[in-house]
Every structure is written in C-alpha cells, then in structure tokens.
Design a protein around this motif. Structure first.
Motif, PDB file in Angstrom:
ATOM      1  N   SER A 113     -33.184 -49.609 -67.843  1.00 10.94           N
ATOM      2  CA  SER A 113     -33.320 -49.023 -66.505  1.00 10.94           C
ATOM      3  C   SER A 113     -34.347 -47.896 -66.587  1.00 10.94           C
ATOM      4  CB  SER A 113     -31.973 -48.455 -66.018  1.00 10.94           C
ATOM      5  OG  SER A 113     -31.615 -47.345 -66.820  1.00 10.94           O
ATOM      6  N   GLY A 114     -34.710 -47.375 -65.423  1.00 10.70           N
ATOM      7  CA  GLY A 114     -35.609 -46.228 -65.415  1.00 10.70           C
ATOM      8  C   GLY A 114     -34.977 -45.048 -66.126  1.00 10.70           C
ATOM      9  N   MET A 115     -33.683 -44.813 -65.878  1.00 12.85           N
ATOM     10  CA  MET A 115     -33.008 -43.691 -66.551  1.00 12.85           C
ATOM     11  C   MET A 115     -32.956 -43.905 -68.056  1.00 12.85           C
ATOM     12  SD  MET A 115     -32.456 -41.098 -64.726  1.00 12.85           S
ATOM     13  CE  MET A 115     -31.545 -40.144 -65.935  1.00 12.85           C
TER      14      MET A 115
ATOM     15  N   TYR B  11     -36.387 -37.379 -59.005  1.00 12.90           N
ATOM     16  CA  TYR B  11     -35.252 -38.270 -58.880  1.00 12.90           C
ATOM     17  C   TYR B  11     -34.017 -37.495 -59.383  1.00 12.90           C
ATOM     18  CZ  TYR B  11     -31.964 -41.946 -59.770  1.00 12.90           C
ATOM     19  OH  TYR B  11     -30.827 -42.707 -59.781  1.00 12.90           O
TER      20      TYR B  11
ATOM     21  N   GLU C 156     -43.154 -35.623 -61.617  1.00 13.97           N
ATOM     22  CA  GLU C 156     -42.928 -36.842 -60.826  1.00 13.97           C
ATOM     23  C   GLU C 156     -43.846 -36.746 -59.615  1.00 13.97           C
ATOM     24  OE1 GLU C 156     -38.797 -37.983 -60.158  1.00 13.97           O
ATOM     25  OE2 GLU C 156     -39.310 -38.549 -58.104  1.00 13.97           O
TER      26      GLU C 156
ATOM     27  N   ASN D 213     -39.571 -37.567 -55.417  1.00 10.76           N
ATOM     28  CA  ASN D 213     -38.350 -37.784 -54.669  1.00 10.76           C
ATOM     29  C   ASN D 213     -37.819 -36.455 -54.180  1.00 10.76           C
ATOM     30  OD1 ASN D 213     -36.486 -39.919 -54.126  1.00 10.76           O
ATOM     31  ND2 ASN D 213     -36.660 -40.535 -56.261  1.00 10.76           N
TER      32      ASN D 213
ATOM     33  N   ASP E  99     -43.568 -39.473 -64.195  1.00  6.56           N
ATOM     34  CA  ASP E  99     -42.792 -40.528 -63.546  1.00  6.56           C
ATOM     35  C   ASP E  99     -43.639 -41.008 -62.366  1.00  6.56           C
ATOM     36  OD1 ASP E  99     -41.104 -42.084 -61.998  1.00  6.56           O
ATOM     37  OD2 ASP E  99     -39.340 -40.828 -62.341  1.00  6.56           O
TER      38      ASP E  99
ATOM     39  N   THR F  53     -43.209 -43.841 -60.629  1.00  8.49           N
ATOM     40  CA  THR F  53     -42.478 -44.924 -59.958  1.00  8.49           C
ATOM     41  C   THR F  53     -42.911 -45.097 -58.507  1.00  8.49           C
ATOM     42  OG1 THR F  53     -40.573 -44.572 -61.397  1.00  8.49           O
ATOM     43  CG2 THR F  53     -40.148 -45.685 -59.312  1.00  8.49           C
TER      44      THR F  53
ATOM     45  N   SER G 235     -39.619 -46.623 -63.259  1.00 12.42           N
ATOM     46  CA  SER G 235     -38.427 -47.422 -62.999  1.00 12.42           C
ATOM     47  C   SER G 235     -38.970 -48.764 -62.513  1.00 12.42           C
ATOM     48  CB  SER G 235     -37.556 -46.769 -61.923  1.00 12.42           C
ATOM     49  OG  SER G 235     -36.617 -47.729 -61.464  1.00 12.42           O
TER      50      SER G 235
ATOM     51  N   THR H  33     -37.270 -51.134 -61.682  1.00 12.48           N
ATOM     52  CA  THR H  33     -36.333 -51.560 -60.645  1.00 12.48           C
ATOM     53  C   THR H  33     -36.967 -51.489 -59.262  1.00 12.48           C
ATOM     54  OG1 THR H  33     -34.756 -50.308 -62.026  1.00 12.48           O
ATOM     55  CG2 THR H  33     -33.934 -51.136 -59.940  1.00 12.48           C
ATOM     56  N   LYS H  34     -38.010 -50.671 -59.132  1.00 10.63           N
ATOM     57  CA  LYS H  34     -38.569 -50.381 -57.800  1.00 10.63           C
ATOM     58  C   LYS H  34     -39.758 -51.301 -57.510  1.00 10.63           C
ATOM     59  CE  LYS H  34     -35.594 -47.065 -58.281  1.00 10.63           C
ATOM     60  NZ  LYS H  34     -34.207 -47.348 -57.974  1.00 10.63           N
TER      61      LYS H  34
ATOM     62  N   LEU I 139     -35.491 -48.288 -53.637  1.00 10.02           N
ATOM     63  CA  LEU I 139     -36.788 -48.289 -52.970  1.00 10.02           C
ATOM     64  C   LEU I 139     -37.707 -49.308 -53.628  1.00 10.02           C
ATOM     65  CD1 LEU I 139     -39.105 -46.318 -54.867  1.00 10.02           C
ATOM     66  CD2 LEU I 139     -37.044 -44.944 -54.622  1.00 10.02           C
TER      67      LEU I 139
HETATM   68  C1  LIG Z   1     -38.702 -41.797 -59.160  1.00 10.56           C
HETATM   69  C2  LIG Z   1     -37.559 -42.422 -59.901  1.00 10.56           C
HETATM   70  N1  LIG Z   1     -37.492 -42.283 -61.229  1.00 10.56           N
HETATM   71  C3  LIG Z   1     -36.487 -42.829 -61.953  1.00 10.56           C
HETATM   72  C4  LIG Z   1     -35.474 -43.535 -61.339  1.00 10.56           C
HETATM   73  C5  LIG Z   1     -34.365 -44.120 -62.163  1.00 10.56           C
HETATM   74  O1  LIG Z   1     -34.566 -45.501 -62.254  1.00 10.56           O
HETATM   75  P1  LIG Z   1     -33.379 -46.566 -62.463  1.00 10.56           P
HETATM   76  O2  LIG Z   1     -32.552 -46.549 -61.213  1.00 10.56           O
HETATM   77  O3  LIG Z   1     -34.105 -47.848 -62.707  1.00 10.56           O
HETATM   78  O4  LIG Z   1     -32.599 -46.103 -63.638  1.00 10.56           O
HETATM   79  C6  LIG Z   1     -35.497 -43.687 -59.947  1.00 10.56           C
HETATM   80  C7  LIG Z   1     -34.414 -44.422 -59.267  1.00 10.56           C
HETATM   81  O5  LIG Z   1     -34.291 -44.382 -58.053  1.00 10.56           O
HETATM   82  C8  LIG Z   1     -36.566 -43.118 -59.212  1.00 10.56           C
HETATM   83  O6  LIG Z   1     -36.639 -43.217 -57.888  1.00 10.56           O
END
Ligand SMILES: Cc1ncc(COP(=O)(O)O)c(C=O)c1O
Length: 404
Positions: free
Chosen positions: A92-94, A118, A161, A165, A190, A192, A212, A214-215, A344
């Motif tokens: 995951s991003g985290m 985030y 970042e 966020n 970051d 993302t 991330s 995931t986005k 997102l």
């Molecule tokens: C800017 C940003 N960085 C990191 C993350 C964490 O990513 P993940 O949800 O894939 O762990 C998010 C998640 O919303 C994010 O918006």
C-alpha cells in the motif's frame, strides 16, 4: 527491487513507456500482454544464499517476498515514468511511507515533515516515529524559509507532499531540494496527487518519489499498492530492510492490475484534468460554495508554481460551503453518480468531508499560527472531490442535488 536496465529504446515517449515500459512479449508463448506470475516460490538449480543480505540485483527469483516477475515489470515501468534508477513496490502507499521512514531513519535522527499531508503520514510521523527515538518537526513546506529554519545537524529526511491533502497546498520541489541538500539531508516527495504525468520530482532535484498506487496509477479503485523510486543504493536498503524483513510486499495480482491501469494513465489524466477544471470553475460560481481550491484555477494562491511544476493539474478539488452539515447529509443521501467515499484518483468520482477540528487535532496536531493558517484556508472543513471520468453534465447534476 527492480533496477532500470540499459534499454535500446529508452528514448521512447512517456505514453509509450506507460504501455510498453518493463514489458516484453513472453519469450516462451509470445503472449503480448504481461503474464501474471502468482507463484510464491521458484525452483532453483544452483545453491543460493538463504539470507536477504546475500542477495544482489541479478539474483534469480527465489521467493516472491524477495522479488516477483510481475511486480518487477511494474517496478521497471515506474522507474521509466519517474526517470529513476530503481523502484521497490509495497502492499500500500502507507507501506511505502513506513519503508522510507523506518529504513532510512535511526534513533537520534530528525525528520522534517509537511504540516499538511495525507493524515496517515502525519499520524505515523507524530505518533510512531518518536517511539523509536526519531525527532519530528512539522512545517509549512510551501514556505522555504520555514524549511530552512527547521533544518538541524541531525536532519536526515524532509518529507514533502505536493499537492498536499486536503487543501491542495503546493511545495516547490526544486527550491526545497536545494535547501535540504545544503544540509546533506534527502528529500522524499509524495507525488500521489500529481502522478508522473504532472510532475517528476526526481527531475526537480528530489531524491525519492513515493506513490500510493491505489490512486491514479492503478486508477480503477480495485487494487492497493505503493512504490518508492530513487537511487539504487537507497532502494536496495528499502528492499532488504522493509520489503523482505517487514514483509509488506505488493501482491503480483495487484501489480498486474496496476500495470494495466498505467497503460491508460496519460489519457485518464487528461480526462481528470479537463473534468476537474470545468467542475472547479462551475463550483466557483455556485452561490452555496465559499471557496474552491484547485491548482488549475487562477484563484489558487500558488497558480504560478502549479503552472511551472505541474504539466497536468490533476483531478483533485477541495471546496468549502456555507451549510456543510446539511450538505454532507444530502450528499450521503442523494448522490447517485458520485460516490460519497474516501480515496481518490479512480475513474469513478468520489467525494468526502474532511473536518478541520478532527484533522488538525488528531492527525496534524496543529496549534497557534499553523492552526490559523489551516483554518483560514479550510474553514470548518473541506469537501475533497476526486473528479472522475464521467460526463461532466452528470457530475454537475448530481452535486446540484446536494448543494443547491
Ligand atoms: C497523498 C497520499 N499519500 C499516501 C496515501 C496512503 O496510500 P494507501 O491508502 O495506498 O496506503 C494516500 C491515501 O489516501 C494519499 O492520499
């Protein structure tokens, strides 16, 4: 970890890399699309070390926590898109954020982190890292003087970042990298919200870029993942310490989905930007809306920086309204095209309320001037709207049901 191999067609354009980067037809079957290799283990025909410390970049496949062909294809593609030497993916991003913090910082080191980010990153930095003896300072990274003032002899890492966020504050990567490098520290970005379509932080002097997946990169809301791209020496540490020993590796199935998502990234980002610009302009003229934050609007306080640093303004909009409680309830009840949900960067539009009290107390721990700065932008909170790829007319009709 995957390193970017010398490639005869390295000069290919960005869109071509999104499609072909890291991929070749299968040498056995000729399959044109990437194979999905789900195997957790691999047969070997010579004695190999059983310890990750003995592994080098041309070690054969042994075990999928150490490296997997499908994940390597994705890592190779990400290297090409970001212009980096090496990449390591995570679950995951985290997972990627934790890998950077826990692999590169030691007890006694100092981390400078953006005061808005985030929330998971902010909470991890503020709550977890001090338990390991790491000192953390949060600053407004859009203010170069504030970053310069926060640097100490023990500062090892500055975490940016951009856009951040949830208030879409930008940080000048080039300027901050210059300051941080004078102190022999490293800069991680970051990226993302921006994606490599908009901004390639390594080209602007940053040392590491994190996503991330995931986005926007995955883009379809069906696979979680994270990645860090940067110099081989640093990524190698993340592979050995974080991927192999902490174990939060990316599933090959998710890598395969994300590879497919990236093939259309440039087209999708064009669509996200076009839709978001129209929605942001419409929201700005809507009587129920107080303020719209979108880097592509001239009213954005950092529009000049956005125009310099972003080749695409992406699809994230935050806005404040007059009667947030009533509107939030109506959104949850009446939205049909837009999903009232976190996350997102998906093809589907998503919207979510981010409450100022909750974020500033629980996540960011802002007080004094920093709290006032945040409140002056976000008021009681913002609706964070991830503009998807639906027809803009349908998005306007949907939102009108909630905010009119
Ligand atoms: C800017 C940003 N960085 C990191 C993350 C964490 O990513 P993940 O949800 O894939 O762990 C998010 C998640 O919303 C994010 O918006």
């Amino acid at each position: 970890m995957s390193q970017q191999p010398p490639h005869p067609r390295r000069q290919r354009g960005f869109s071509t890399h999104c499609i072909h980067g890291g991929e070749t037809p299968d040498i056995v079957t000729g399959a044109s699309s990437p194979n999905l290799v789900m195997s957790s283990t691999f047969t070997v025909d010579k004695p190999l070390p059983f310890s990750a410390t003995g592994m080098d970049s041309d070690s054969p496949y042994i075990y999928s926590r150490w490296g997997n062909p499908t994940v390597h294809q994705l890592e190779d593609k990400l290297c090409r898109l970001e212009g980096g030497e090496a990449c390591q993916c995570f679950a995951s991003g985290m997972g990627a954020v934790a890998a950077v913090f826990l692999s590169l910082l030691d007890a006694g080191d100092h981390l400078v982190v953006s005061e808005v980010s985030y929330p998971g990153v902010a909470e991890f930095a503020r709550n977890t890292l001090p338990r390991f003896g790491i000192n953390v300072t949060s600053v407004d990274t859009s203010d170069s003087a504030a970053v310069a003032a926060a640097m100490r002899d023990e500062t090892r890492l500055v975490w940016i970042e951009t856009p951040a966020n949830p208030i879409l504050r930008l940080t000048d990567i080039q300027e901050i990298s210059g300051i941080v490098h004078q102190h022999n520290a490293i800069v991680a970005v970051d990226s993302t919200f921006a994606t490599p379509v908009a901004t390639r932080p390594l080209e602007r002097g940053a040392d590491l870029v994190m996503h991330s997946l995931t986005k926007y990169l995955g883009g379809h809301g069906d696979a979680m993942g994270g990645a860090v791209v940067g110099p081989t020496e640093i990524i190698n540490r993340l592979t050995k310490e974080a991927a192999i020993h902490h174990g939060g590796v990316l599933s090959p199935f998710n890598a395969w989905l994300i590879l497919r998502g990236i093939a259309t990234l440039p087209l999708r980002m064009r669509g996200h930007e076009e839709g978001a610009l129209e929605m942001a302009t419409w929201l700005e003229s809507h009587p129920a809306v107080r303020r719209v934050l979108y880097p592509g609007l001239k009213s954005h306080p950092q529009f000049d920086l956005a125009s310099r640093q972003m080749d695409n303004f992406s699809g994230m909009i935050s806005f404040t309204v007059n009667q947030e409680g009533r509107i939030r309830t109506r959104m949850m009840k009446h939205l049909t095209t837009i999903h009232y949900a976190v996350s997102l960067g998906h093809h589907r539009s998503l919207i979510y309320w981010l409450d100022t009290d909750e974020l500033t107390v629980s996540s960011y721990g802002l007080t004094g001037d920093a709290l006032e700065r945040y409140r002056s932008i976000a008021g009681n909170g913002v609706f964070r709207f991830s503009c998807g790829l639906e027809d803009v007319g349908d998005l306007k009709r949907d939102l009108s049901e909630a905010i009119d």
